[in-house]
Scaffold this active site. Sequence first.
Site, short mmCIF file in Angstrom:
data_model
loop_
_atom_site.label_atom_id
_atom_site.label_comp_id
_atom_site.label_asym_id
_atom_site.label_seq_id
_atom_site.Cartn_x
_atom_site.Cartn_y
_atom_site.Cartn_z
N ASP A 238 51.31 12.99 -13.64
CA ASP A 238 50.60 12.74 -12.40
C ASP A 238 51.09 13.82 -11.43
OD1 ASP A 238 49.69 9.69 -10.63
OD2 ASP A 238 49.15 11.78 -10.31
C1 GLC Z 1 47.14 11.21 -7.63
C2 GLC Z 1 46.81 10.04 -8.52
C3 GLC Z 1 46.16 10.43 -9.81
C4 GLC Z 1 45.27 11.65 -9.57
C5 GLC Z 1 46.19 12.80 -9.25
C6 GLC Z 1 45.40 14.05 -8.86
O1 GLC Z 1 48.36 11.03 -6.99
O2 GLC Z 1 47.88 9.14 -8.81
O3 GLC Z 1 45.40 9.32 -10.28
O4 GLC Z 1 44.49 11.93 -10.72
O5 GLC Z 1 47.14 12.49 -8.25
O6 GLC Z 1 44.72 13.80 -7.67
#
Ligand code: GLC
Length: 751
Positions: A238
């Site tokens: 993430d």
């Molecule tokens: C965010 C979310 C994730 C997302 C990523 C990119 O913090 O937790 O679901 O795909 O970052 O935006």
Amino acid sequence: MPDDRTRTANPAAALVASLTAEQKAALTTGGSFWRTADLSEAGIPSIMVSDGPHGLRKQNVGGDHLGVLEGSPATCFPPATAMASTWDPRLVAQVGGAIAREAKAAQVSVVLGPGVNIKRSVRCGRNFEYFSEDPLLSAHLGAAWVRGVQAEGIGASLKHFAANNQETERLRISAEIDERTLHETYLKAFRHIVATEKPRTVMCAYNAINGVFAAENRWLLTEVLREHWGFEGLVVSDWGAVHDRVEAIHAGLDLEMPSTSGRTAAEVVASLAAGVLSPDELDTAAERVVNLVLRGIAELDDEATYDPALHHELARDVAAAAIVLLKNDADVLPLAPTARIAVIGELARTPRFQGSGSSLIVPTQLDDALSSITGRIAPDAVRFAPGYRLDNVDEAGLAADAVAAASGAEVALVFLGLPPQDESEGYDREHIELPAVQVELLEQLIETGTRLVVVLSNGSAVRVSGWVDRVDGLIEGWLLGQGGGEAIARVLFGEANPSGRLAETIPMRIQDTPDYLDFPGDELTVKYSEGVFVGYRWYDAREIGVSFPFGFGLSYTAFEYSDASAEVQGDVLQVRLQLTNTGASDGAETVQVYTGLRESAIRRPLRELRGFAKVHVAAGETVPVTIDIPLSELDHYSAAEHGWRREGGSYTVSVGSSSRDIHAEIEVDIAGVGDRAPLTIDSTVGEWLAHPSVSDLVRGTIEKLGFEPDSYRFRMAQQMPMRGAVAFTEGQLTLEGLVQLAADANRSTLG
Ligand code: GLC
């Protein structure tokens, strides 16, 4: 680890073999916020990834993962919370396909979704982005989304692996979950989707599980995901989830996002030089990145386009299928086109159609319920009153104006719900109430005596118990995407027969919820003390009343269940029944199959969803329904043996239209598989008594010693390990004899 021969047969391996350590390290970290590293000079261009999951959030300039900067316009489909209410994998797959076509047209190779985390706490601010409190429903709908996306040649990113069930301290919190609960509840959807759909990537969560952060959790990312489940794709972090890049590579995390501007690549190179990281580990991660890039590049199509109008119609259709009719006293719905109605609530004019944060989509267009409703009836037959403000400020006069509008109408449609700031990615709710200004308004509207239909917009359950008995109709619309306004109007006027079913329980009070005492944790630790008893499993086990149960939803028609049967056929539990539409309008019913095992050796929920089917039946027609459930769905996870087991016994197969509306129960004998732990002298007297090979001998010995069966002394004895009990048999049993007996008994059952 592939050897050199394997590498040359694999283009990614061959490309990686030609790279320097610096280039390999660069590959395993983002090249920017949304792109992989660009090593075009080495034949490895970069590809772009973008959020999901209910639309494409492509940011051409800059990038953020919180929805602060806008993305390019795209179709905003209903978020997972609404898609789940369709209980229709076919529809969800269509949405996945549509989003993939939009990604292809935007030169995006991976869409970051689906989110299949379990809705453990109603208060989780990000529940709008997740499917259900039930792992099976989450698994089947998440799988459908992945299937739809990847059928179009675009990669999915199954997230957030794992146990990201709250937003409070999501980057630092440790979810403390016992092994059985992890496997049966929080890993189940991931395991199912990895096995059936082979997602191109899996995204690790921010949080820790039992003290180890997901990004650096080798047990999770390598032992479970790859060695036990056979995952062969790429693991991506993430955004900002990596704490130690070298540890993360050890754990099996291939791609850190977003770019760290070379910082962590330098750490990787240094650890390689220091012998902390092996060349093979780095090559493996780099090869997985190159594989992802090559697949993405191969699918790129400069000519790719999509039809926004077509996708908007699909968004409307999915929204209509997601709408859950919870109450319809005296058939207040559907509305007659000639009815004099009041439309009350700012949310009718300014729809809340999605959640906030990284999934925030700029819609290609937006239906609002007010326009869709007024477009269906004479102008002088409808009056609108905002009734409240979305910033929850109590503005004088709004309520009075709304009361006046309702007083002059035959029916008042009251649009209530959670404004954007009340629930979002990044933080959790502190309660499950509607805004006070809205509840106060509703109380005044109830006083008018006008028939009221409440229409809710919210990403996760709100408390309705304070007023639901005093309104005539209730629709749970969840968050319906850009086509939701039109979809609501179609249902209100009977153009669409509501067929949504609850994918989460609506509790009567927050105090009744499973996580009430644990959530959101203390000192960066949150205990999942309810274990496997999440959602309806909890309310059923505790016999707690709910406002509306999991799986519930009404229709404008009625259905009758008959001739239900259940039998084992090979490795499948087959449930069959006849379903009759006894009403005057065509409709769709979701038949649900739950199983329970009353005489179980372990603690179990009363009933657990094992299969379902959404069935369209024309008015007056009867259709046969068959639901095949793999027997493996009945397995439980044994923490003692660190594996799945099937307990033998007479299972109760319940066929219902919700978890609490059961129309038939059938007892089915199911054989156990590997469910008997080997007998030892440390097994209890009770376990020896339960073992078919030795129970008579043990029972006879006990009776000779004067213990009346089922006497309290007999019951006391059953908890004793045999090693100790043997001393009370006055020599009738010896340890040596028991060891031999156990060996014979184990041979007879374990084979
Ligand atoms: C965010 C979310 C994730 C997302 C990523 C990119 O913090 O937790 O679901 O795909 O970052 O935006």
